[in-house]
Design a protein around this motif. Structure first.
Motif, PDB file in Angstrom:
ATOM      1  N   ILE A   1      21.390  -5.600  -4.219  1.00 18.70           N
ATOM      2  CA  ILE A   1      20.307  -5.362  -5.162  1.00 18.70           C
ATOM      3  C   ILE A   1      19.043  -5.977  -4.579  1.00 18.70           C
ATOM      4  CG2 ILE A   1      19.355  -5.903  -7.436  1.00 18.70           C
ATOM      5  CD1 ILE A   1      22.138  -5.824  -8.564  1.00 18.70           C
ATOM      6  N   VAL A   2      17.970  -5.210  -4.558  1.00 19.27           N
ATOM      7  CA  VAL A   2      16.662  -5.698  -4.121  1.00 19.27           C
ATOM      8  C   VAL A   2      15.813  -5.932  -5.361  1.00 19.27           C
ATOM      9  CG1 VAL A   2      14.606  -5.204  -2.756  1.00 19.27           C
ATOM     10  CG2 VAL A   2      16.855  -4.451  -1.940  1.00 19.27           C
ATOM     11  N   LEU A   3      15.188  -7.097  -5.430  1.00 18.70           N
ATOM     12  CA  LEU A   3      14.409  -7.495  -6.604  1.00 18.70           C
ATOM     13  C   LEU A   3      12.987  -7.855  -6.171  1.00 18.70           C
ATOM     14  CD1 LEU A   3      14.303  -8.261  -9.642  1.00 18.70           C
ATOM     15  CD2 LEU A   3      14.973 -10.570  -8.955  1.00 18.70           C
ATOM     16  N   GLN A   4      12.020  -7.174  -6.754  1.00 22.35           N
ATOM     17  CA  GLN A   4      10.611  -7.420  -6.424  1.00 22.35           C
ATOM     18  C   GLN A   4       9.817  -7.671  -7.693  1.00 22.35           C
ATOM     19  OE1 GLN A   4       8.676  -4.461  -3.978  1.00 22.35           O
ATOM     20  NE2 GLN A   4       6.676  -4.924  -4.838  1.00 22.35           N
TER      21      GLN A   4
ATOM     22  N   SER B   1       7.288 -13.180  -2.649  1.00 20.88           N
ATOM     23  CA  SER B   1       8.557 -12.885  -1.998  1.00 20.88           C
ATOM     24  C   SER B   1       9.286 -11.721  -2.664  1.00 20.88           C
ATOM     25  CB  SER B   1       9.463 -14.121  -2.046  1.00 20.88           C
ATOM     26  OG  SER B   1       8.834 -15.238  -1.478  1.00 20.88           O
ATOM     27  N   ILE B   2      10.175 -11.096  -1.881  1.00 26.85           N
ATOM     28  CA  ILE B   2      11.124 -10.111  -2.381  1.00 26.85           C
ATOM     29  C   ILE B   2      12.513 -10.663  -2.100  1.00 26.85           C
ATOM     30  CG2 ILE B   2      11.983  -7.752  -2.187  1.00 26.85           C
ATOM     31  CD1 ILE B   2       9.236  -6.889  -1.275  1.00 26.85           C
ATOM     32  N   LEU B   3      13.392 -10.585  -3.095  1.00 26.94           N
ATOM     33  CA  LEU B   3      14.739 -11.141  -2.985  1.00 26.94           C
ATOM     34  C   LEU B   3      15.780 -10.035  -2.889  1.00 26.94           C
ATOM     35  CD1 LEU B   3      14.531 -13.953  -5.681  1.00 26.94           C
ATOM     36  CD2 LEU B   3      14.145 -14.162  -3.221  1.00 26.94           C
ATOM     37  N   ALA B   4      16.961 -10.403  -2.408  1.00 30.77           N
ATOM     38  CA  ALA B   4      18.085  -9.479  -2.361  1.00 30.77           C
ATOM     39  C   ALA B   4      19.368 -10.264  -2.572  1.00 30.77           C
ATOM     40  CB  ALA B   4      18.128  -8.738  -1.023  1.00 30.77           C
ATOM     41  N   THR B   5      20.397  -9.563  -3.055  1.00 28.19           N
ATOM     42  CA  THR B   5      21.690 -10.196  -3.254  1.00 28.19           C
ATOM     43  C   THR B   5      22.803  -9.189  -3.026  1.00 28.19           C
ATOM     44  OG1 THR B   5      23.148 -11.309  -4.842  1.00 28.19           O
ATOM     45  CG2 THR B   5      21.527  -9.769  -5.749  1.00 28.19           C
TER      46      THR B   5
ATOM     47  N   VAL C   1      12.202 -10.452   1.922  1.00 28.70           N
ATOM     48  CA  VAL C   1      10.843 -10.547   2.476  1.00 28.70           C
ATOM     49  C   VAL C   1      10.249 -11.848   1.947  1.00 28.70           C
ATOM     50  CG1 VAL C   1       8.536  -9.521   2.546  1.00 28.70           C
ATOM     51  CG2 VAL C   1      10.565  -8.044   2.555  1.00 28.70           C
ATOM     52  N   ARG C   2       9.938 -12.762   2.828  1.00 26.91           N
ATOM     53  CA  ARG C   2       9.410 -14.055   2.373  1.00 26.91           C
ATOM     54  C   ARG C   2       7.983 -13.946   1.867  1.00 26.91           C
ATOM     55  NH1 ARG C   2      11.957 -18.808   3.021  1.00 26.91           N
ATOM     56  NH2 ARG C   2      13.964 -18.770   4.099  1.00 26.91           N
ATOM     57  N   ARG C   3       7.218 -13.032   2.430  1.00 30.39           N
ATOM     58  CA  ARG C   3       5.839 -12.890   1.970  1.00 30.39           C
ATOM     59  C   ARG C   3       5.431 -11.430   2.091  1.00 30.39           C
ATOM     60  NH1 ARG C   3       2.144 -16.323   0.288  1.00 30.39           N
ATOM     61  NH2 ARG C   3      -0.072 -15.935   0.555  1.00 30.39           N
ATOM     62  N   MET C   4       5.171 -10.828   0.963  1.00 30.64           N
ATOM     63  CA  MET C   4       4.775  -9.426   0.909  1.00 30.64           C
ATOM     64  C   MET C   4       3.437  -9.232   1.604  1.00 30.64           C
ATOM     65  SD  MET C   4       5.852  -6.599  -0.897  1.00 30.64           S
ATOM     66  CE  MET C   4       5.164  -5.077  -1.564  1.00 30.64           C
ATOM     67  N   PRO C   5       3.267  -8.216   2.437  1.00 26.48           N
ATOM     68  CA  PRO C   5       1.959  -7.973   3.049  1.00 26.48           C
ATOM     69  C   PRO C   5       0.971  -7.437   2.023  1.00 26.48           C
ATOM     70  CG  PRO C   5       3.449  -6.200   3.592  1.00 26.48           C
ATOM     71  CD  PRO C   5       4.274  -7.237   2.879  1.00 26.48           C
ATOM     72  N   PRO C   6      -0.319  -7.618   2.261  1.00 26.54           N
ATOM     73  CA  PRO C   6      -1.312  -7.064   1.334  1.00 26.54           C
ATOM     74  C   PRO C   6      -1.213  -5.540   1.265  1.00 26.54           C
ATOM     75  CG  PRO C   6      -2.313  -8.635   2.853  1.00 26.54           C
ATOM     76  CD  PRO C   6      -0.929  -8.370   3.359  1.00 26.54           C
TER      77      PRO C   6
ATOM     78  N   ASP D   1      13.240  -6.418   9.811  1.00 30.27           N
ATOM     79  CA  ASP D   1      13.196  -7.773  10.358  1.00 30.27           C
ATOM     80  C   ASP D   1      12.540  -8.764   9.399  1.00 30.27           C
ATOM     81  OD1 ASP D   1      14.354  -6.843  12.735  1.00 30.27           O
ATOM     82  OD2 ASP D   1      12.393  -6.249  13.508  1.00 30.27           O
ATOM     83  N   GLY D   2      12.954  -8.710   8.131  1.00 30.21           N
ATOM     84  CA  GLY D   2      12.430  -9.640   7.148  1.00 30.21           C
ATOM     85  C   GLY D   2      11.029  -9.334   6.669  1.00 30.21           C
ATOM     86  N   LYS D   3      10.567  -8.127   6.925  1.00 30.56           N
ATOM     87  CA  LYS D   3       9.222  -7.739   6.506  1.00 30.56           C
ATOM     88  C   LYS D   3       9.278  -6.428   5.738  1.00 30.56           C
ATOM     89  CE  LYS D   3       6.988  -9.843  10.554  1.00 30.56           C
ATOM     90  NZ  LYS D   3       6.126  -9.595  11.731  1.00 30.56           N
ATOM     91  N   LEU D   4       8.299  -6.247   4.867  1.00 28.08           N
ATOM     92  CA  LEU D   4       8.073  -4.945   4.251  1.00 28.08           C
ATOM     93  C   LEU D   4       6.962  -4.260   5.029  1.00 28.08           C
ATOM     94  CD1 LEU D   4       7.954  -3.891   0.561  1.00 28.08           C
ATOM     95  CD2 LEU D   4       6.085  -3.231   2.061  1.00 28.08           C
ATOM     96  N   VAL D   5       7.223  -3.045   5.460  1.00 29.34           N
ATOM     97  CA  VAL D   5       6.248  -2.297   6.245  1.00 29.34           C
ATOM     98  C   VAL D   5       5.829  -1.066   5.446  1.00 29.34           C
ATOM     99  CG1 VAL D   5       5.826  -1.017   8.376  1.00 29.34           C
ATOM    100  CG2 VAL D   5       7.283  -3.065   8.406  1.00 29.34           C
ATOM    101  N   TYR D   6       4.526  -0.936   5.232  1.00 26.48           N
ATOM    102  CA  TYR D   6       4.008   0.276   4.593  1.00 26.48           C
ATOM    103  C   TYR D   6       3.952   1.376   5.639  1.00 26.48           C
ATOM    104  CZ  TYR D   6       2.676  -2.356   0.430  1.00 26.48           C
ATOM    105  OH  TYR D   6       2.704  -3.112  -0.712  1.00 26.48           O
ATOM    106  N   GLN D   7       4.728   2.432   5.445  1.00 27.70           N
ATOM    107  CA  GLN D   7       4.761   3.537   6.393  1.00 27.70           C
ATOM    108  C   GLN D   7       3.804   4.664   6.031  1.00 27.70           C
ATOM    109  OE1 GLN D   7       9.035   4.430   6.427  1.00 27.70           O
ATOM    110  NE2 GLN D   7       9.213   3.249   8.332  1.00 27.70           N
TER     111      GLN D   7
END
Length: 602
Positions: free
Chosen positions: A102-105, A113-117, A129-134, A189-195
């Motif tokens: 489960i991904v939780l934002q 941050s974004i969490l997962a379990t 994701v430890r820190r969401m990009p702008p 790799d631990g990041k959220l990437v806007y595609q």
């Protein structure tokens, strides 16, 4: 100090035995929330539900809960304290299960941050994701200073969606000015990437969509020269049979008419088309009013559900609860949510159900406007307020000592099947969660008001139950139902409604006759009229695009409709350029009438 009432025998049931039904608002231990707008006031609240099915269970995330709930049957929910909760507190979260995790934002106005379990039942959460990009292209300005095409900070009110091809998408927005946005994303790799750059998905059009207008019953008539006060928020994406349903809540959670709507597309980023049958989930009447800003999920049996936010609004306009309604996606693509008798008991299905309407138990409200007495009363907060089916009025006892009681006289012996005890928060003071924040009480019944038997007892499970729903193992023939207080965590013992469900002797009312439907000059509105039915306690106005699919309901009590042989109600939730069909049904404590003849509303 009142004495604890004697319990003669226990021939019926303990409170938590073999449940098969539920009633809205759902029975969870809503957390106390302190709003700085209301100094020295704490109150239970729940809003913005995101419910996902993950493996063998359902998980409920919501605003300001400091954790989440788990259920295996959509009836009993257990609160789970997470291993980490790095935010001030989650507001309007996004949640999605991809089968493995489960991904939780949370909603955010600046990077968080974004969490997962992979083991949500344990409470163990890890950083995805430890820190969401702008947000790409977002500008830090006050809303009134922004220009057309500029993107506000966020994402606020986010929704996550993973398509069948493995591609992730993010949707978000909460505004009376800006649209809902969408973007293709990836977790790398631990990041959220806007595609893809944020793209407007849809916007409100209250000039054409009557249900998107602000105010009680969509009547924001006090500000004709101001910009729309309506808010569009609470994005959620569902894919069914190749169609993408981008859902949203409108026009605002602080009124009875909060609802969910949807746009459709054959691609996750649109273009999206407005569904002419909107709103898909609508409940402006009854005890649990409002159903906006929710989520849609499929249960393990293949049944669909839509959750939403139900309005309380006493301590603050946005004091709320969570409601859950059965839904359906028709073969032609129409999404429909059944809110008919939506706060009466419903069955929780254990197999596939073709018609969500069949989940209604037929157990009627026996306590409406019945005589109520209390062991003590504080000021004007009298016992009769507990049978008016209004969560914003309530009884308050003089103190919280054990043995305080509230008794409802059903007027005659009736077949009782379930009881719902709805607590209220009155001047609770400012306090944080503590070990003594729980509700404990006994329910008793009597045929004559003198000899009492135990009906239910909550002492087996020590938790807070602001909307405690207690189904009986078998029907009980009785006249009086009594609540006997043992413990509450708040500063006052206050109950908004003691709702008793079952059936009475006699016949269901006749079908309403003389139904008329007149479209107003403003075609977002219509007046529905019908002849009063003898013995009816209330009516459901039902309408929809097809005579065999009356998907929308406005539940009304007869004593709110005035006197006279002919009754009427204005419906202000229509779409311009869309024709409808309308019918009315009557109900009382015995049952529901046949549907009236269906009339066109061109």
């Amino acid at each position: 100090m009142p004495l604890v009432a004697a319990v003669v025998a226990c021939p019926v049931v303990a409170a938590e035995t073999a449940k098969r039904t539920y009633a809205n608002p759902i029975d969870i231990d809503y957390r106390y929330n302190f709003e700085q707008r209301n100094e020295d006031v704490s109150y239970r609240t729940g809003a913005d539900p995101a419910i996902v099915r993950h493996k063998d269970a359902y998980y409920l995330f919501q605003t300001l809960a400091d954790g989440y709930w788990r259920s295996t049957d959509l009836i009993d929910w257990t609160f789970i304290t997470p291993s980490r909760w790095p935010f001030d507190s989650v507001v309007a979260p996004a949640a999605w299960s991809d089968g493995e995790r489960i991904v939780l934002q949370p909603s955010m106005m600046e990077p968080e941050s974004i969490l997962a379990t992979t083991a949500p039942e344990t409470g163990k959460l890890d950083f995805l994701v430890r820190r969401m990009p702008p947000l790409p292209g977002a500008v830090q300005k006050e809303p009134e200073e922004m220009k057309a095409g500029e993107i506000p900070p966020g994402p606020w009110d986010p929704a996550l969606f993973k398509d069948d091809d493995g591609q992730w998408y993010l949707y978000w927005g909460s505004s009376n000015t800006f649209p809902l946005y969408g973007s293709r994303i990836a977790f790398e790799d631990g990041k959220l990437v806007y595609q893809s750059k944020p793209k407007p998905m849809l916007n409100m059009d209250p000039a054409r969509h009557g249900w998107e207008r602000f105010g009680e019953d969509h009547c924001a008539c006090w500000a004709p020269n101001r910009p729309s006060l309506s808010y569009m928020e609470g994005a959620w994406m569902t894919k069914v049979a190749g169609r993408y349903y981008l859902q949203y809540g409108a026009p605002g959670s602080e009124f009875n008419a909060y609802a969910n709507g949807t746009y459709l597309s054959d691609h996750p980023l649109g273009p999206f088309n407005y569904a002419p049958y909107n709103p898909v989930a609508y409940r402006p009447g009854g005890f649990a009013e409002g159903v906006g800003h929710g989520s849609t999920f499929e249960d393990r049996h293949g049944n669909w559900w839509n959750s939403g936010t139900s309005w309380i609004g006493y301590n603050w306009g946005m004091e709320r609860r969570i409601a859950l309604y059965p839904a359906k996606f028709h073969a032609d693509g129409q999404m429909a949510v059944s809110t008919r008798f939506g706060d009466f008991p419903h069955y929780a299905p254990t197999s596939k159900v073709a018609d969500p309407e069949r989940l209604f138990t037929g157990w009627m409200l026996l306590s409406y406007r019945k005589a109520a007495t209390a062991s003590s009363t504080l000021g004007e907060f009298t016992a009769d307020r507990t049978t008016d089916d209004n969560p914003r009025t309530f009884w308050v006892a003089t103190d919280t000592s054990p043995g305080q009681s509230l008794t409802v006289d059903l007027g005659a012996q009736k077949s009782v099947r379930a009881v719902q005890v709805n607590f209220a928060d009155y001047k609770s003071g400012r306090f944080a969660d503590a070990a003594d924040i729980y509700t404990e009480f006994v329910l008793e019944h009597s045929a004559d008001g003198r000899s009492w038997l135990k009906l239910a007892d909550t002492s087996a499970e020590r938790r807070d139950r602001p909307n405690a729903y207690l189904e009986l193992e078998r029907p009980v023939r009785t006249r009086f139902v009594r609540f006997v207080h043992r413990h509450i965590g708040g500063a006052h013992l206050a109950i908004s409604d003691l709702r008793v469900f079952g059936t009475a002797d006699g016949k269901a009312p006749a079908a309403p006759a003389g139904v008329g439907a007149l479209r107003s000059a403003d075609s977002r509105d219509a007046t529905i009229s019908w002849k009063r039915v003898k013995g009816a306690v209330g009516y459901n106005i039902r309408w929809g695009l097809r005579p065999d699919r009356l998907t929308l309901t406005y539940q009304l009590f007869a004593d709110d409709l005035g006197e006279g042989a002919r009754l009427q109600k204005d419906i202000r939730a229509l779409n311009v350029g869309v024709g409808y069909h309308v019918a009315v049904e009557a109900f009382n404590e015995t049952g529901v009438s046949r549907l009236s003849p269906i009339v066109p509303l061109p």
